[in-house]
Design a protein around this motif. Structure first.
Motif, PDB file in Angstrom:
ATOM      1  N   UNK A 193       0.826  -1.208   0.000  1.00  0.00           N
ATOM      2  CA  UNK A 193       0.000   0.000   0.000  1.00  0.00           C
ATOM      3  C   UNK A 193       0.860   1.257   0.000  1.00  0.00           C
ATOM      4  N   UNK A 194       1.958   1.245   0.742  1.00  0.00           N
ATOM      5  CA  UNK A 194       2.859   2.401   0.756  1.00  0.00           C
ATOM      6  C   UNK A 194       3.473   2.584  -0.631  1.00  0.00           C
ATOM      7  N   UNK A 195       3.935   1.508  -1.239  1.00  0.00           N
ATOM      8  CA  UNK A 195       4.516   1.607  -2.581  1.00  0.00           C
ATOM      9  C   UNK A 195       3.505   2.187  -3.565  1.00  0.00           C
ATOM     10  N   UNK A 196       2.263   1.738  -3.480  1.00  0.00           N
ATOM     11  CA  UNK A 196       1.210   2.243  -4.370  1.00  0.00           C
ATOM     12  C   UNK A 196       0.952   3.725  -4.090  1.00  0.00           C
ATOM     13  N   UNK A 197       0.809   4.090  -2.827  1.00  0.00           N
ATOM     14  CA  UNK A 197       0.525   5.485  -2.466  1.00  0.00           C
ATOM     15  C   UNK A 197       1.635   6.421  -2.932  1.00  0.00           C
ATOM     16  N   UNK A 198       2.881   5.986  -2.827  1.00  0.00           N
ATOM     17  CA  UNK A 198       4.023   6.822  -3.216  1.00  0.00           C
ATOM     18  C   UNK A 198       4.144   6.888  -4.743  1.00  0.00           C
ATOM     19  N   UNK A 199       4.114   5.744  -5.412  1.00  0.00           N
ATOM     20  CA  UNK A 199       4.351   5.696  -6.852  1.00  0.00           C
ATOM     21  C   UNK A 199       3.182   6.241  -7.666  1.00  0.00           C
ATOM     22  N   UNK A 224      -0.006   7.747  -6.297  1.00  0.00           N
ATOM     23  CA  UNK A 224      -0.716   8.914  -5.767  1.00  0.00           C
ATOM     24  C   UNK A 224       0.217  10.033  -5.306  1.00  0.00           C
ATOM     25  N   UNK A 225       1.525   9.806  -5.441  1.00  0.00           N
ATOM     26  CA  UNK A 225       2.551  10.824  -5.160  1.00  0.00           C
ATOM     27  C   UNK A 225       2.579  11.307  -3.707  1.00  0.00           C
ATOM     28  N   UNK A 226       2.197  10.429  -2.762  1.00  0.00           N
ATOM     29  CA  UNK A 226       2.332  10.738  -1.340  1.00  0.00           C
ATOM     30  C   UNK A 226       3.783  10.516  -0.934  1.00  0.00           C
ATOM     31  N   UNK A 227       4.200  11.172   0.127  1.00  0.00           N
ATOM     32  CA  UNK A 227       5.523  10.930   0.691  1.00  0.00           C
ATOM     33  C   UNK A 227       5.419   9.812   1.716  1.00  0.00           C
ATOM     34  N   UNK A 228       6.372   8.890   1.691  1.00  0.00           N
ATOM     35  CA  UNK A 228       6.405   7.821   2.688  1.00  0.00           C
ATOM     36  C   UNK A 228       6.760   8.447   4.032  1.00  0.00           C
ATOM     37  N   UNK A 229       5.874   8.288   4.986  1.00  0.00           N
ATOM     38  CA  UNK A 229       6.088   8.867   6.311  1.00  0.00           C
ATOM     39  C   UNK A 229       5.397   7.985   7.345  1.00  0.00           C
ATOM     40  N   UNK A 230       5.758   8.138   8.600  1.00  0.00           N
ATOM     41  CA  UNK A 230       5.046   7.393   9.650  1.00  0.00           C
ATOM     42  C   UNK A 230       3.549   7.712   9.658  1.00  0.00           C
ATOM     43  N   UNK A 231       3.208   8.964   9.359  1.00  0.00           N
ATOM     44  CA  UNK A 231       1.794   9.353   9.338  1.00  0.00           C
ATOM     45  C   UNK A 231       1.037   8.638   8.215  1.00  0.00           C
ATOM     46  N   UNK A 232       1.662   8.558   7.033  1.00  0.00           N
ATOM     47  CA  UNK A 232       1.031   7.844   5.918  1.00  0.00           C
ATOM     48  C   UNK A 232       0.817   6.388   6.293  1.00  0.00           C
ATOM     49  N   UNK A 233       1.819   5.746   6.872  1.00  0.00           N
ATOM     50  CA  UNK A 233       1.715   4.343   7.240  1.00  0.00           C
ATOM     51  C   UNK A 233       0.609   4.115   8.283  1.00  0.00           C
ATOM     52  N   UNK A 234       0.498   5.022   9.240  1.00  0.00           N
ATOM     53  CA  UNK A 234      -0.562   4.912  10.247  1.00  0.00           C
ATOM     54  C   UNK A 234      -1.928   5.069   9.596  1.00  0.00           C
ATOM     55  N   UNK A 235      -2.059   6.045   8.703  1.00  0.00           N
ATOM     56  CA  UNK A 235      -3.328   6.262   8.021  1.00  0.00           C
ATOM     57  C   UNK A 235      -3.708   5.049   7.175  1.00  0.00           C
ATOM     58  N   UNK A 236      -2.764   4.514   6.418  1.00  0.00           N
ATOM     59  CA  UNK A 236      -3.059   3.356   5.583  1.00  0.00           C
ATOM     60  C   UNK A 236      -3.496   2.164   6.434  1.00  0.00           C
TER      61      UNK A 236
END
Length: 70
Positions: free
Chosen positions: A33-39, A41-53
Protein backbone atom coordinates in the motif's frame (compact mmCIF):
# COMPACT_ATOMS: atom_id res chain seq x y z
CA UNK A 1 -4.70 -16.03 9.62
CA UNK A 2 -7.21 -13.60 8.13
CA UNK A 3 -6.42 -12.01 4.79
CA UNK A 4 -6.39 -8.19 4.79
CA UNK A 5 -7.14 -5.66 2.05
CA UNK A 6 -7.28 -1.97 1.20
CA UNK A 7 -9.33 -0.60 -1.69
CA UNK A 8 -8.72 2.76 -3.40
CA UNK A 9 -12.30 2.77 -4.68
CA UNK A 10 -13.39 3.72 -1.16
CA UNK A 11 -11.51 7.02 -1.29
CA UNK A 12 -11.97 9.89 -3.73
CA UNK A 13 -8.97 10.80 -5.84
CA UNK A 14 -8.29 12.89 -8.91
CA UNK A 15 -7.38 9.79 -10.89
CA UNK A 16 -10.45 7.74 -9.84
CA UNK A 17 -8.15 4.87 -8.85
CA UNK A 18 -9.70 1.39 -8.86
CA UNK A 19 -6.78 -0.56 -7.37
CA UNK A 20 -7.44 -2.97 -4.51
CA UNK A 21 -4.57 -4.71 -2.72
CA UNK A 22 -4.71 -7.75 -0.45
CA UNK A 23 -2.19 -9.89 1.42
CA UNK A 24 -1.95 -12.61 4.04
CA UNK A 25 -0.17 -10.34 6.52
CA UNK A 26 -0.63 -6.76 7.64
CA UNK A 27 3.08 -6.06 7.13
CA UNK A 28 3.06 -7.27 3.54
CA UNK A 29 -0.10 -5.28 2.79
CA UNK A 30 1.33 -2.16 4.39
CA UNK A 31 4.46 -2.31 2.24
CA UNK A 32 2.42 -2.80 -0.95
CA UNK A 33 0.00 0.00 0.00
CA UNK A 34 2.86 2.40 0.76
CA UNK A 35 4.52 1.61 -2.58
CA UNK A 36 1.21 2.24 -4.37
CA UNK A 37 0.52 5.49 -2.47
CA UNK A 38 4.02 6.82 -3.22
CA UNK A 39 4.35 5.70 -6.85
CA UNK A 40 0.80 6.30 -8.06
CA UNK A 41 -0.72 8.91 -5.77
CA UNK A 42 2.55 10.82 -5.16
CA UNK A 43 2.33 10.74 -1.34
CA UNK A 44 5.52 10.93 0.69
CA UNK A 45 6.40 7.82 2.69
CA UNK A 46 6.09 8.87 6.31
CA UNK A 47 5.05 7.39 9.65
CA UNK A 48 1.79 9.35 9.34
CA UNK A 49 1.03 7.84 5.92
CA UNK A 50 1.72 4.34 7.24
CA UNK A 51 -0.56 4.91 10.25
CA UNK A 52 -3.33 6.26 8.02
CA UNK A 53 -3.06 3.36 5.58
CA UNK A 54 -3.16 0.77 8.39
CA UNK A 55 -6.35 2.36 9.72
CA UNK A 56 -7.99 1.70 6.34
CA UNK A 57 -7.30 -2.05 6.25
CA UNK A 58 -10.21 -4.49 6.21
CA UNK A 59 -10.35 -8.19 7.00
CA UNK A 60 -11.09 -10.50 4.08
CA UNK A 61 -10.77 -9.79 0.37
CA UNK A 62 -11.96 -6.77 -1.62
CA UNK A 63 -15.44 -7.01 -3.09
CA UNK A 64 -15.57 -7.33 -6.86
CA UNK A 65 -18.02 -4.46 -7.31
CA UNK A 66 -17.14 -2.05 -4.51
CA UNK A 67 -19.03 1.22 -4.70
CA UNK A 68 -16.95 4.27 -5.54
CA UNK A 69 -16.90 7.19 -3.14
CA UNK A 70 -18.75 10.24 -4.33
Amino acid sequence: MTRKYIDCREFPSEMDCSVALSADSEGELLEAAVQHAVAVHKHADSPELRTQLKSLFHDGTPPIDAPRSA
